[in-house]
Design a protein around this motif. Structure first.
Motif, PDB file in Angstrom:
ATOM      1  N   ILE A   1      -6.427  16.737 -10.082  1.00 20.73           N
ATOM      2  CA  ILE A   1      -7.577  17.569  -9.709  1.00 20.73           C
ATOM      3  C   ILE A   1      -7.166  19.028  -9.527  1.00 20.73           C
ATOM      4  O   ILE A   1      -7.888  19.948  -9.932  1.00 20.73           O
ATOM      5  CB  ILE A   1      -8.233  17.030  -8.427  1.00 20.73           C
ATOM      6  CG1 ILE A   1      -8.882  15.658  -8.699  1.00 20.73           C
ATOM      7  CG2 ILE A   1      -9.269  18.007  -7.865  1.00 20.73           C
ATOM      8  CD1 ILE A   1      -9.329  14.929  -7.445  1.00 20.73           C
ATOM      9  N   LEU A   2      -5.980  19.258  -8.963  1.00 18.05           N
ATOM     10  CA  LEU A   2      -5.535  20.620  -8.658  1.00 18.05           C
ATOM     11  C   LEU A   2      -4.574  21.182  -9.695  1.00 18.05           C
ATOM     12  O   LEU A   2      -4.155  22.334  -9.578  1.00 18.05           O
ATOM     13  CB  LEU A   2      -4.859  20.648  -7.277  1.00 18.05           C
ATOM     14  CG  LEU A   2      -5.743  20.289  -6.078  1.00 18.05           C
ATOM     15  CD1 LEU A   2      -4.912  20.283  -4.804  1.00 18.05           C
ATOM     16  CD2 LEU A   2      -6.908  21.267  -5.953  1.00 18.05           C
ATOM     17  N   ASP A   3      -4.198  20.359 -10.699  1.00 17.85           N
ATOM     18  CA  ASP A   3      -3.213  20.783 -11.696  1.00 17.85           C
ATOM     19  C   ASP A   3      -1.937  21.256 -10.999  1.00 17.85           C
ATOM     20  O   ASP A   3      -1.434  22.358 -11.236  1.00 17.85           O
ATOM     21  CB  ASP A   3      -3.774  21.891 -12.582  1.00 17.85           C
ATOM     22  CG  ASP A   3      -2.880  22.152 -13.804  1.00 17.85           C
ATOM     23  OD1 ASP A   3      -2.144  21.226 -14.191  1.00 17.85           O
ATOM     24  OD2 ASP A   3      -2.932  23.264 -14.357  1.00 17.85           O
ATOM     25  N   ALA A   4      -1.411  20.402 -10.103  1.00 15.90           N
ATOM     26  CA  ALA A   4      -0.245  20.766  -9.296  1.00 15.90           C
ATOM     27  C   ALA A   4       0.770  19.631  -9.277  1.00 15.90           C
ATOM     28  O   ALA A   4       1.207  19.178  -8.216  1.00 15.90           O
ATOM     29  CB  ALA A   4      -0.681  21.110  -7.876  1.00 15.90           C
TER      30      ALA A   4
ATOM     31  N   LEU B   1       7.156  12.958  -3.065  1.00 16.09           N
ATOM     32  CA  LEU B   1       6.885  11.544  -2.871  1.00 16.09           C
ATOM     33  C   LEU B   1       8.163  10.721  -2.926  1.00 16.09           C
ATOM     34  O   LEU B   1       9.059  10.997  -3.714  1.00 16.09           O
ATOM     35  CB  LEU B   1       5.903  11.046  -3.930  1.00 16.09           C
ATOM     36  CG  LEU B   1       4.505  11.673  -3.860  1.00 16.09           C
ATOM     37  CD1 LEU B   1       3.674  11.230  -5.042  1.00 16.09           C
ATOM     38  CD2 LEU B   1       3.810  11.302  -2.561  1.00 16.09           C
ATOM     39  N   ASN B   2       8.201   9.675  -2.098  1.00 14.85           N
ATOM     40  CA  ASN B   2       9.407   8.853  -2.016  1.00 14.85           C
ATOM     41  C   ASN B   2       9.148   7.362  -2.174  1.00 14.85           C
ATOM     42  O   ASN B   2      10.091   6.584  -2.261  1.00 14.85           O
ATOM     43  CB  ASN B   2      10.103   9.074  -0.661  1.00 14.85           C
ATOM     44  CG  ASN B   2      10.630  10.476  -0.501  1.00 14.85           C
ATOM     45  OD1 ASN B   2      11.678  10.812  -1.032  1.00 14.85           O
ATOM     46  ND2 ASN B   2       9.908  11.302   0.234  1.00 14.85           N
TER      47      ASN B   2
ATOM     48  N   GLY C   1      -1.043  10.695  -4.929  1.00 12.48           N
ATOM     49  CA  GLY C   1      -0.468  11.999  -5.266  1.00 12.48           C
ATOM     50  C   GLY C   1      -0.843  12.440  -6.670  1.00 12.48           C
ATOM     51  O   GLY C   1      -1.152  13.615  -6.908  1.00 12.48           O
ATOM     52  N   LEU C   2      -0.836  11.503  -7.608  1.00 10.46           N
ATOM     53  CA  LEU C   2      -1.224  11.816  -8.987  1.00 10.46           C
ATOM     54  C   LEU C   2      -2.698  12.199  -9.078  1.00 10.46           C
ATOM     55  O   LEU C   2      -3.075  13.099  -9.834  1.00 10.46           O
ATOM     56  CB  LEU C   2      -0.935  10.623  -9.904  1.00 10.46           C
ATOM     57  CG  LEU C   2       0.532  10.440 -10.326  1.00 10.46           C
ATOM     58  CD1 LEU C   2       0.728   9.074 -10.967  1.00 10.46           C
ATOM     59  CD2 LEU C   2       0.947  11.539 -11.306  1.00 10.46           C
ATOM     60  N   TYR C   3      -3.551  11.516  -8.312  1.00  8.85           N
ATOM     61  CA  TYR C   3      -4.970  11.856  -8.307  1.00  8.85           C
ATOM     62  C   TYR C   3      -5.170  13.310  -7.851  1.00  8.85           C
ATOM     63  O   TYR C   3      -5.886  14.092  -8.487  1.00  8.85           O
ATOM     64  CB  TYR C   3      -5.745  10.934  -7.369  1.00  8.85           C
ATOM     65  CG  TYR C   3      -5.860   9.489  -7.808  1.00  8.85           C
ATOM     66  CD1 TYR C   3      -5.586   9.103  -9.119  1.00  8.85           C
ATOM     67  CD2 TYR C   3      -6.236   8.497  -6.909  1.00  8.85           C
ATOM     68  CE1 TYR C   3      -5.688   7.777  -9.518  1.00  8.85           C
ATOM     69  CE2 TYR C   3      -6.352   7.167  -7.301  1.00  8.85           C
ATOM     70  CZ  TYR C   3      -6.071   6.814  -8.604  1.00  8.85           C
ATOM     71  OH  TYR C   3      -6.175   5.491  -8.986  1.00  8.85           O
TER      72      TYR C   3
ATOM     73  N   SER D   1       0.829  -1.207   0.000  1.00  4.99           N
ATOM     74  CA  SER D   1       0.000   0.000   0.000  1.00  4.99           C
ATOM     75  C   SER D   1       0.863   1.256   0.000  1.00  4.99           C
ATOM     76  O   SER D   1       0.435   2.319  -0.460  1.00  4.99           O
ATOM     77  CB  SER D   1      -0.929   0.009   1.218  1.00  4.99           C
ATOM     78  OG  SER D   1      -0.206   0.228   2.423  1.00  4.99           O
ATOM     79  N   LEU D   2       2.087   1.132   0.506  1.00  4.61           N
ATOM     80  CA  LEU D   2       2.991   2.282   0.524  1.00  4.61           C
ATOM     81  C   LEU D   2       3.333   2.735  -0.885  1.00  4.61           C
ATOM     82  O   LEU D   2       3.645   3.901  -1.116  1.00  4.61           O
ATOM     83  CB  LEU D   2       4.272   1.929   1.296  1.00  4.61           C
ATOM     84  CG  LEU D   2       4.054   1.450   2.741  1.00  4.61           C
ATOM     85  CD1 LEU D   2       5.358   0.983   3.361  1.00  4.61           C
ATOM     86  CD2 LEU D   2       3.440   2.572   3.572  1.00  4.61           C
ATOM     87  N   GLN D   3       3.290   1.803  -1.845  1.00  6.87           N
ATOM     88  CA  GLN D   3       3.584   2.160  -3.232  1.00  6.87           C
ATOM     89  C   GLN D   3       2.498   3.037  -3.842  1.00  6.87           C
ATOM     90  O   GLN D   3       2.707   3.646  -4.888  1.00  6.87           O
ATOM     91  CB  GLN D   3       3.732   0.892  -4.080  1.00  6.87           C
ATOM     92  CG  GLN D   3       4.890  -0.002  -3.675  1.00  6.87           C
ATOM     93  CD  GLN D   3       6.228   0.714  -3.770  1.00  6.87           C
ATOM     94  OE1 GLN D   3       6.827   1.039  -2.764  1.00  6.87           O
ATOM     95  NE2 GLN D   3       6.665   0.998  -4.975  1.00  6.87           N
ATOM     96  N   LEU D   4       1.335   3.098  -3.186  1.00  7.61           N
ATOM     97  CA  LEU D   4       0.234   3.890  -3.729  1.00  7.61           C
ATOM     98  C   LEU D   4       0.338   5.374  -3.382  1.00  7.61           C
ATOM     99  O   LEU D   4      -0.531   6.164  -3.763  1.00  7.61           O
ATOM    100  CB  LEU D   4      -1.103   3.334  -3.241  1.00  7.61           C
ATOM    101  CG  LEU D   4      -1.478   1.952  -3.791  1.00  7.61           C
ATOM    102  CD1 LEU D   4      -2.815   1.495  -3.218  1.00  7.61           C
ATOM    103  CD2 LEU D   4      -1.550   1.976  -5.307  1.00  7.61           C
TER     104      LEU D   4
END
Length: 294
Positions: free
Chosen positions: A239-242, A249-250, A233-235, A225-228
């Motif tokens: 949504i925020l275009d950021a 992320l690591n 972060g991409l989701y 789950s840590l890989q998610l």
């Protein structure tokens, strides 16, 4: 009065500057001020300095030995209730107040982030928010449910998007109503003489216990789950275009699962990434409120 860690009470000496003071004063990454104080107070503790170097190799050796033993054990043998009662007891009696506070916050923050994505996805996504008010609430299988929530959310979100013929996209005026500081106070955490164990040492200690008392499937799901982090972060970035903030992320890449041996260290990074993502969303919420008021 806000709790002041030792490195903030010491006088600044240019000839012997405190690395913790430098990290605290740095504002290059988003992080709530109270969280940063608690995180660095925990990181600068004697427990982390002297216990963690011994705890980490011991924990990783136990992970290997338990994995070998589980080859010969029944695959569905699990003691989830015992595990969570043991974790709650350990947290109540041995973890530093900062460590307990950060752990309980993590459940709240994770639930808020998933709700934010769901609310702004354009489809309905069933959730199961976790909002512990005290350490004792962990007894209700909370760590296991936290992992299940994450995978179930990703599955349900993408199933519903595909069924609706939609995909995540930029939202000009996102719903940030669920983003808030949890009603948890650091001063309410257990603070006895024996509450000395820092966050990283406790995570390293809990990891082989988690592996021992759960099925292989539950343990692998928890570590994977840590890989998610990258996925979630991409989701949010979509949504925020950021997307520039993905540099924080690591635990990537989600399609390349890593060994369980470094799960404790990666879990610490996961906690910090979640705090930074929440702080970023809090900033966006405040900007939105200021723009509305103007």
């Amino acid at each position: 009065m806000k709790y002041q860690p030792e490195f903030l009470e010491q006088a600044y000496d240019p000839r012997d500057p405190s690395p913790w003071l430098a990290l605290y004063l740095d504002r290059s990454t988003p992080l709530d001020d109270e969280v940063k104080r608690a995180w660095l107070a925990d990181s600068s503790s004697r427990s982390r300095q002297f216990v963690l170097p011994f705890m980490r190799p011991l924990a990783r050796t136990l992970i290997v030995l338990i994995q070998v033993a589980k080859v010969f054990a029944p695959r569905r043998l699990a003691f989830s209730r015992t595990l969570h009662r043991l974790l709650a007891w350990g947290m109540e009696n041995f973890l530093r107040p900062e460590a307990n506070w950060l752990i309980l916050r993590h459940f709240h923050l994770g639930s808020q982030v998933l709700e934010f994505i769901g609310k702004n996805s354009g489809v309905e996504v069933q959730g199961n928010p976790l909002r512990p008010a005290a350490v004792a609430d962990v007894r209700e299988d909370m760590f296991l449910v936290h992992d299940l929530n994450l995978f179930n959310f990703v599955i349900r979100l993408n199933q519903n998007l595909q069924a609706a013929g939609r995909e995540l996209k930029f939202v000009a005026d996102p719903d940030l109503s669920m983003i808030k500081q949890p009603e948890l106070r650091l001063e309410d955490m257990p603070r006895r003489w024996r509450n000395f164990l820092d966050l990283q040492s406790s995570i390293e200690l809990f990891t082989p216990i988690y592996q021992l008392l759960l099925t292989d499937s539950d343990f692998w799901r928890a570590t994977n789950s840590l890989q998610l982090d990258e996925t979630i972060g991409l989701y949010v970035a979509t949504i925020l275009d950021a997307r520039s903030h993905l540099v924080l992320l690591n635990n990537r890449h989600p399609l390349v699962p890593l060994s369980t041996l470094r799960a404790g260290f990666r879990l610490t990074l996961h906690g910090l990434s979640t705090e930074m993502l929440h702080a970023f969303l809090m900033g966006k919420r405040d900007q939105q409120a200021a723009a509305t008021a103007a």
